[in-house]
Design a protein around this motif. Structure first.
Motif, PDB file in Angstrom:
ATOM      1  N   GLN A 220       0.819  -1.212   0.000  1.00 35.41           N
ATOM      2  CA  GLN A 220       0.000   0.000   0.000  1.00 35.41           C
ATOM      3  C   GLN A 220       0.855   1.265   0.000  1.00 35.41           C
ATOM      4  OE1 GLN A 220      -3.454   0.390  -0.100  1.00 35.41           O
ATOM      5  NE2 GLN A 220      -3.352  -1.759  -0.712  1.00 35.41           N
ATOM      6  N   SER A 221       2.074   1.155   0.521  1.00 36.44           N
ATOM      7  CA  SER A 221       2.947   2.332   0.594  1.00 36.44           C
ATOM      8  C   SER A 221       3.802   2.499  -0.655  1.00 36.44           C
ATOM      9  CB  SER A 221       3.852   2.237   1.832  1.00 36.44           C
ATOM     10  OG  SER A 221       4.681   1.089   1.748  1.00 36.44           O
ATOM     11  N   ALA A 222       3.751   1.526  -1.580  1.00 34.42           N
ATOM     12  CA  ALA A 222       4.541   1.626  -2.805  1.00 34.42           C
ATOM     13  C   ALA A 222       3.994   2.733  -3.700  1.00 34.42           C
ATOM     14  CB  ALA A 222       4.527   0.289  -3.543  1.00 34.42           C
ATOM     15  N   ILE A 223       4.896   3.544  -4.217  1.00 33.77           N
ATOM     16  CA  ILE A 223       4.495   4.631  -5.107  1.00 33.77           C
ATOM     17  C   ILE A 223       5.056   4.337  -6.496  1.00 33.77           C
ATOM     18  CG2 ILE A 223       4.603   7.109  -5.550  1.00 33.77           C
ATOM     19  CD1 ILE A 223       4.979   7.529  -2.588  1.00 33.77           C
ATOM     20  N   PRO A 224       4.194   4.114  -7.484  1.00 37.04           N
ATOM     21  CA  PRO A 224       4.666   3.752  -8.827  1.00 37.04           C
ATOM     22  C   PRO A 224       5.410   4.897  -9.500  1.00 37.04           C
ATOM     23  CG  PRO A 224       2.313   4.174  -8.853  1.00 37.04           C
ATOM     24  CD  PRO A 224       2.734   4.200  -7.406  1.00 37.04           C
ATOM     25  N   ARG A 225       6.197   4.528 -10.473  1.00 39.47           N
ATOM     26  CA  ARG A 225       6.944   5.498 -11.271  1.00 39.47           C
ATOM     27  C   ARG A 225       6.467   5.405 -12.714  1.00 39.47           C
ATOM     28  NH1 ARG A 225      12.405   2.737 -10.020  1.00 39.47           N
ATOM     29  NH2 ARG A 225      10.944   1.031  -9.727  1.00 39.47           N
ATOM     30  N   ALA A 226       6.760   6.418 -13.467  1.00 41.76           N
ATOM     31  CA  ALA A 226       6.427   6.402 -14.894  1.00 41.76           C
ATOM     32  C   ALA A 226       7.661   6.782 -15.693  1.00 41.76           C
ATOM     33  CB  ALA A 226       5.285   7.370 -15.189  1.00 41.76           C
ATOM     34  N   VAL A 227       7.737   6.243 -16.890  1.00 43.01           N
ATOM     35  CA  VAL A 227       8.815   6.593 -17.806  1.00 43.01           C
ATOM     36  C   VAL A 227       8.165   6.955 -19.132  1.00 43.01           C
ATOM     37  CG1 VAL A 227      10.972   5.873 -18.881  1.00 43.01           C
ATOM     38  CG2 VAL A 227      10.320   4.922 -16.667  1.00 43.01           C
ATOM     39  N   ALA A 228       8.501   8.124 -19.641  1.00 36.30           N
ATOM     40  CA  ALA A 228       7.895   8.608 -20.880  1.00 36.30           C
ATOM     41  C   ALA A 228       8.950   8.749 -21.963  1.00 36.30           C
ATOM     42  CB  ALA A 228       7.194   9.943 -20.633  1.00 36.30           C
ATOM     43  N   LEU A 229       8.477   8.845 -23.190  1.00 33.14           N
ATOM     44  CA  LEU A 229       9.376   9.020 -24.330  1.00 33.14           C
ATOM     45  C   LEU A 229       8.847  10.162 -25.182  1.00 33.14           C
ATOM     46  CD1 LEU A 229      11.910   7.617 -25.575  1.00 33.14           C
ATOM     47  CD2 LEU A 229      10.333   6.361 -27.054  1.00 33.14           C
TER      48      LEU A 229
END
Length: 401
Positions: A220-229
């Motif tokens: 529940q404490s995990a915060i996702p990341r994003a990678v864009a191009l």
């Protein structure tokens, strides 16, 4: 005095005092070896960083939790609005400067592969990871958009994971693995990369659809990341501004996410490597200074011991310049000997560095730098004793006991 005669005298003096020469050049040997190794480590570090980011386009943009912000550390992580699959699709649709964007998170899971149990880091990804990270499947197929939307219980193995557990990478396709007691079918194996790509280690990773990880693995404490191009390198800055605007609009606490491009990350990493190299070069420079003081002391002693010789040479017509040049060349010869020995020592040390897991990349520049510092040390610290020798008065020198 002819130069050949002067060099012959220097050679005879060095041979007669070979142990003294070796002892006085120990510092130069260590310093030269250190310079060669330091530059090799610096080059190796920069090459490793370049290789790490080599499979990423310069148009790659990271969206990560900004842990440097004071507000982030004081927040209840469970209350932070998270990036999600629907949100990144909206962000992509409204941003004209984005080519693609993916969601990424990871967590530890109890994994059973080919009846062997592990506690392994599992990476949840959306289908775009194949294009953004340039990770294509060598065997089988990759995770698709349908797999993410349908929460399909499938997995793609890194090359090393497949080989270590099944002997041959292709044998893994079609097999089943267990993650936190959930049975997943292996649908593909990635091609071998050999190094990490951006934020992941593909060869030693297990990839699953992000939605499956979100439901069964991530805390529940995990915060996702994003990678864009970005759709073009020239549009990276504009794409980042649009991303910031989107995060601020869609999320109440969008400011907790940092946005940075791969070029900035690479520059920071390279700068860190260069700073470390400069620190190590400074240590080597200190070694040279200490060894230079040693050479100066040896030459002062040598001048005292050879005072009568200086008197005879002056009586025979040698100029002050000749005497100064003779002792200065002797100092330089000691430095060159130490430099050559140090470079030879580094040749034997270099192969041992692989056991320390420190990347090294030998270069001619390192050898030339070691030689330059050695010559500089011999010249600077040898000048004053040579100057003192040249100023000896012939009568006083001849009467010296």
């Amino acid at each position: 005095m002819k130069l050949t005669e002067m060099l012959r005298i220097i050679w005879i003096n060095i041979l007669q005092n070979k142990f003294k020469v070796i002892l006085s050049s120990l510092g130069i040997i260590v310093g030269a070896a250190t310079i060669v190794l330091v530059i090799a480590i610096g080059n190796g570090g920069e090459a490793e960083i370049t290789k790490q980011f080599g499979d990423l386009s310069a148009a790659t943009i990271y969206i990560n939790p900004d842990e440097s912000k004071r507000s982030f550390s004081n927040m209840d992580l469970t209350k932070i609005e998270r990036l999600n699959y629907e949100l990144i699709k909206e962000i992509k649709e409204e941003n004209p400067y984005l080519e693609d964007i993916m969601l990424l998170d990871s967590g530890l899971g109890n994994v059973t592969i080919n009846r062997e149990a592990y506690l392994r880091n599992i990476t949840g990804v959306t289908a775009e990871y194949e294009d953004i990270f340039n990770l294509s499947a060598a065997y089988g197929e990759n995770i698709t958009e349908n797999d993410v939307e349908d929460k399909s219980l499938v997995a793609v193995l890194g090359y090393d994971v497949a080989v270590n557990n099944y002997g041959m990478a292709e044998y893994a396709v079609g097999e089943y693995i267990s993650i936190n007691n959930k049975l997943l079918k292996v649908i593909g194996v990635l091609g071998r990369k050999g190094d990490n790509v951006g934020v992941i280690l593909p060869d030693s990773s297990v990839f699953i659809p992000y939605s499956v990880g979100e439901e069964h693995l991530f805390s529940q404490s995990a915060i996702p990341r994003a990678v864009a191009l970005s759709n073009d390198i020239s549009n990276v800055d504009t794409a980042m501004k649009w991303l910031r605007s989107s995060l601020t609009y869609f999320l109440d606490n969008g400011e907790v996410y940092a946005i940075e491009d791969v070029g900035s990350r690479m520059d920071v990493a390279l700068q860190s490597a260069k700073i470390m190299s400069m620190v190590l070069v400074s240590v080597a420079a200190i070694i040279f200074i200490v060894s230079g003081i040693g050479i100066m002391n040896v030459l002062f002693v040598s001048v005292k011991e050879r005072t009568r010789e200086i008197g005879i040479l002056k009586a025979l017509g040698c100029s002050e310049g000749n005497i100064l040049l003779q002792f200065l060349l002797e100092s330089i010869a000691i430095s060159v000997f130490g430099s050559m020995a140090g470079m030879l020592l580094s040749v034997f040390i270099m192969p041992l560095m692989k056991y320390t897991e420190i990347p090294v990349l030998p270069s001619v520049g390192g050898q030339l730098a070691a030689l330059f510092f050695s010559l500089l040390t011999g010249t600077v610290f040898g000048f004053y004793p040579a100057y003192r020798a040249s100023k000896e008065k012939p009568i006083d020198a001849l009467n010296y006991e």
